[in-house]
Design a protein around this motif. Sequence first.
Motif, mmCIF file in Angstrom:
data_model
loop_
_atom_site.group_PDB
_atom_site.id
_atom_site.type_symbol
_atom_site.label_atom_id
_atom_site.label_comp_id
_atom_site.label_asym_id
_atom_site.label_seq_id
_atom_site.Cartn_x
_atom_site.Cartn_y
_atom_site.Cartn_z
ATOM 1 N N LEU A 1 7.597 2.335 7.117
ATOM 2 C CA LEU A 1 8.246 1.143 7.673
ATOM 3 C C LEU A 1 7.254 0.137 8.265
ATOM 4 O O LEU A 1 7.462 -1.065 8.186
ATOM 5 C CB LEU A 1 9.251 1.592 8.752
ATOM 6 C CG LEU A 1 10.345 0.591 9.105
ATOM 7 C CD1 LEU A 1 11.202 0.249 7.904
ATOM 8 C CD2 LEU A 1 11.208 1.122 10.243
ATOM 9 N N ASP A 2 6.156 0.644 8.835
ATOM 10 C CA ASP A 2 5.191 -0.297 9.424
ATOM 11 C C ASP A 2 4.369 -1.028 8.359
ATOM 12 O O ASP A 2 3.524 -1.864 8.681
ATOM 13 C CB ASP A 2 4.272 0.402 10.460
ATOM 14 C CG ASP A 2 3.396 1.480 9.859
ATOM 15 O OD1 ASP A 2 3.894 2.283 9.061
ATOM 16 O OD2 ASP A 2 2.187 1.530 10.183
ATOM 17 N N HIS A 3 4.654 -0.767 7.081
ATOM 18 C CA HIS A 3 3.989 -1.480 5.982
ATOM 19 C C HIS A 3 4.987 -2.252 5.097
ATOM 20 O O HIS A 3 4.582 -3.149 4.366
ATOM 21 C CB HIS A 3 3.156 -0.511 5.138
ATOM 22 C CG HIS A 3 2.025 0.083 5.911
ATOM 23 N ND1 HIS A 3 0.725 -0.333 5.791
ATOM 24 C CD2 HIS A 3 2.024 1.036 6.888
ATOM 25 C CE1 HIS A 3 -0.037 0.333 6.640
ATOM 26 N NE2 HIS A 3 0.739 1.175 7.321
ATOM 27 N N VAL A 4 6.254 -1.852 5.129
ATOM 28 C CA VAL A 4 7.244 -2.542 4.268
ATOM 29 C C VAL A 4 8.415 -3.147 5.056
ATOM 30 O O VAL A 4 9.211 -3.897 4.506
ATOM 31 C CB VAL A 4 7.844 -1.592 3.184
ATOM 32 C CG1 VAL A 4 6.769 -1.106 2.241
ATOM 33 C CG2 VAL A 4 8.603 -0.419 3.811
ATOM 34 N N VAL B 1 -8.496 -2.730 11.390
ATOM 35 C CA VAL B 1 -7.093 -3.077 11.610
ATOM 36 C C VAL B 1 -6.310 -1.779 11.866
ATOM 37 O O VAL B 1 -6.875 -0.688 11.814
ATOM 38 C CB VAL B 1 -6.484 -3.825 10.381
ATOM 39 C CG1 VAL B 1 -7.055 -5.228 10.263
ATOM 40 C CG2 VAL B 1 -6.696 -3.044 9.087
ATOM 41 N N HIS B 2 -4.993 -1.899 12.117
ATOM 42 C CA HIS B 2 -4.111 -0.731 12.209
ATOM 43 C C HIS B 2 -4.626 0.293 13.218
ATOM 44 O O HIS B 2 -4.868 1.457 12.892
ATOM 45 C CB HIS B 2 -3.988 -0.091 10.814
ATOM 46 C CG HIS B 2 -2.807 0.826 10.632
ATOM 47 N ND1 HIS B 2 -2.727 2.054 11.227
ATOM 48 C CD2 HIS B 2 -1.677 0.705 9.914
ATOM 49 C CE1 HIS B 2 -1.598 2.643 10.868
ATOM 50 N NE2 HIS B 2 -0.930 1.829 10.071
ATOM 51 N N GLY B 3 -4.803 -0.182 14.475
ATOM 52 C CA GLY B 3 -5.252 0.735 15.519
ATOM 53 C C GLY B 3 -5.085 0.083 16.879
ATOM 54 O O GLY B 3 -5.056 -1.151 16.980
ATOM 55 N N THR C 1 0.825 -1.224 0.000
ATOM 56 C CA THR C 1 0.000 0.000 0.000
ATOM 57 C C THR C 1 0.856 1.270 0.000
ATOM 58 O O THR C 1 0.539 2.228 -0.675
ATOM 59 C CB THR C 1 -0.968 0.061 1.207
ATOM 60 O OG1 THR C 1 -0.194 0.058 2.419
ATOM 61 C CG2 THR C 1 -1.940 -1.100 1.220
ATOM 62 N N HIS C 2 1.932 1.291 0.801
ATOM 63 C CA HIS C 2 2.824 2.458 0.790
ATOM 64 C C HIS C 2 4.115 2.143 1.531
ATOM 65 O O HIS C 2 4.249 1.083 2.143
ATOM 66 C CB HIS C 2 2.129 3.695 1.361
ATOM 67 C CG HIS C 2 1.802 3.626 2.821
ATOM 68 N ND1 HIS C 2 0.852 2.785 3.332
ATOM 69 C CD2 HIS C 2 2.308 4.310 3.885
ATOM 70 C CE1 HIS C 2 0.772 2.949 4.641
ATOM 71 N NE2 HIS C 2 1.662 3.864 5.008
ATOM 72 N N ALA C 3 5.064 3.092 1.475
ATOM 73 C CA ALA C 3 6.441 2.792 1.872
ATOM 74 C C ALA C 3 6.784 3.076 3.332
ATOM 75 O O ALA C 3 7.944 3.042 3.711
ATOM 76 C CB ALA C 3 7.405 3.568 0.966
ATOM 77 N N GLY D 1 -5.522 0.716 3.344
ATOM 78 C CA GLY D 1 -4.167 1.226 3.552
ATOM 79 C C GLY D 1 -4.283 2.344 4.571
ATOM 80 O O GLY D 1 -5.335 2.507 5.211
ATOM 81 N N ASP D 2 -3.268 3.154 4.750
ATOM 82 C CA ASP D 2 -3.388 4.312 5.639
ATOM 83 C C ASP D 2 -4.058 5.420 4.837
ATOM 84 O O ASP D 2 -3.601 5.759 3.740
ATOM 85 C CB ASP D 2 -2.011 4.783 6.129
ATOM 86 C CG ASP D 2 -1.407 3.790 7.114
ATOM 87 O OD1 ASP D 2 -2.024 2.737 7.344
ATOM 88 O OD2 ASP D 2 -0.312 4.075 7.633
ATOM 89 N N LEU D 3 -5.147 5.962 5.383
ATOM 90 C CA LEU D 3 -5.877 7.003 4.655
ATOM 91 C C LEU D 3 -5.433 8.394 5.099
ATOM 92 O O LEU D 3 -5.259 8.632 6.301
ATOM 93 C CB LEU D 3 -7.383 6.847 4.891
ATOM 94 C CG LEU D 3 -8.048 5.653 4.197
ATOM 95 C CD1 LEU D 3 -9.471 5.473 4.704
ATOM 96 C CD2 LEU D 3 -8.050 5.819 2.683
HETATM 97 ZN ZN ZN Z 1 0.675 2.634 8.920
#
Ligand code: ZN
Length: 464
Positions: A64-67, A431-433, A60-62, A189-191
Amino acid sequence: MAMMQSFGAAEVVTGSCHLLTLKSGKKIMVDCGMFQGKNEEKNLQPFGFDPKEIDILLITHAHLDHVGRIPKLVKEGFQGKIIALRSTMDLAEIVLLDSANLMQEEFKTHYRKAQRRGAEAKVTAPLYSVDDVKALYNLPVQYPTYDKPISIEKDITATFRNAGHILDSATIEIDFIEDSQKKSIVFSGDLGNHNDMVMPSPTFVKKADTLYIESTYGDRNHKGIKDSEEEFKKVIQETLLSQGSVLIPSFAIERTQEILCILKQLYDEGELPKCKIYLDSPMAIRATNLYNLYHDELSKCCNDILERDGTVFDFPYVHYTLKPDESKKINEEESCIIIAGSGMCTGGRILHHFKNRIWNPKNSVIFVGFQAYGTLGRKIVEGAKWVKLYHEKVLVKARIHTINGFSAHADQSELIEWMENFETLGNIYLVHGEKEKQKIFKKAIKAKLPNKVHIVKEGEEIWI
Ligand SMILES: [Zn+2]
Ligand SMILES: [Zn+2]
């Protein structure tokens, strides 16, 4: 039926890693991020699945918590295809190399200390090395463009849409056919927020039978960006006019570019006292160069500025100090603005600038991002009278300001508005919370939408 499992960002913010297993056995992963903060030790644990079995990795994006765990995924046998925007892959390279170098440095320090006690065998090796990051870039990559479905294979497509969070961020929609039935799953993803300063607002999606949505700020609404900009401007003007300097610890991606944009706006309006502005972070300089390169993805406002001035983030006061000796020279400067990493003051060049200037009441420090518990940034924000910098006790006499209105995430009302814009929406998975915030978010969604809402647990099997 297809099955979803989350191996990170489940009841926590970091470590995003979601696995979709289709009835055919095909395994599609969305993100493979690093756990940060108090869950950090989980990065060293086994994944909970076999990396060799993953066919496709969508990113989704770069951040660190995603890649951040992708090099580990590759190291442990992932040989599939990656699908990500070209700018995501470029930005991820900067982020991952920085992370590998940092881990190597930490390892060396721990090893040296352990050697003195004869306990070096107990020191854990870094999660991955620079070579592991390079290995990732030898895998096949397919680059999508926003809003155009790309075929993953027969009966499976993925569509990337602008999530407006940072450069390159995406909401990913996967459409597939199973038992002659069409299904769609959307990962938010992160909005991003709706301030449209550097990034445009997130694109609305029309249809999701299943939605996985982030919930970082699901519990609250942000203060208006305008108030924060005013507060920021006031501190800058007052400090510079009284011959002081302004230190801004900043995250390299997005926050730094936002700060540069605000400073440029002040300059354009004739509101910025003459000064030198140092962007003293190699990672932030590289990220800013990528923002310039991929300017088409930025907000309309940025592209208007680009058309008018030929540049988005530069103006005569700004100096990029890439090399260490250029950075040291800043010490000779009397009254200036210094933007440096790391964002939470856990390392980086900001520490040198603190040592040189934080003891002087003429100067100001502006915190523009979240300061996690246990970091130096948090200690200063909470009013520490002195701090330890390079084994030296340094008094905190500079004026400390915290400006919270800058956030790259949508708040509760923006997240709900984004969901209300679906024409067809099935079950909602959070998710992500953080768990407590997710409970508040769940209640808020229930008050507005009729859909089933579920807080995803780590490893939980969800059939869709
Ligand atoms: Zn994130
Ligand atoms: Zn992010």
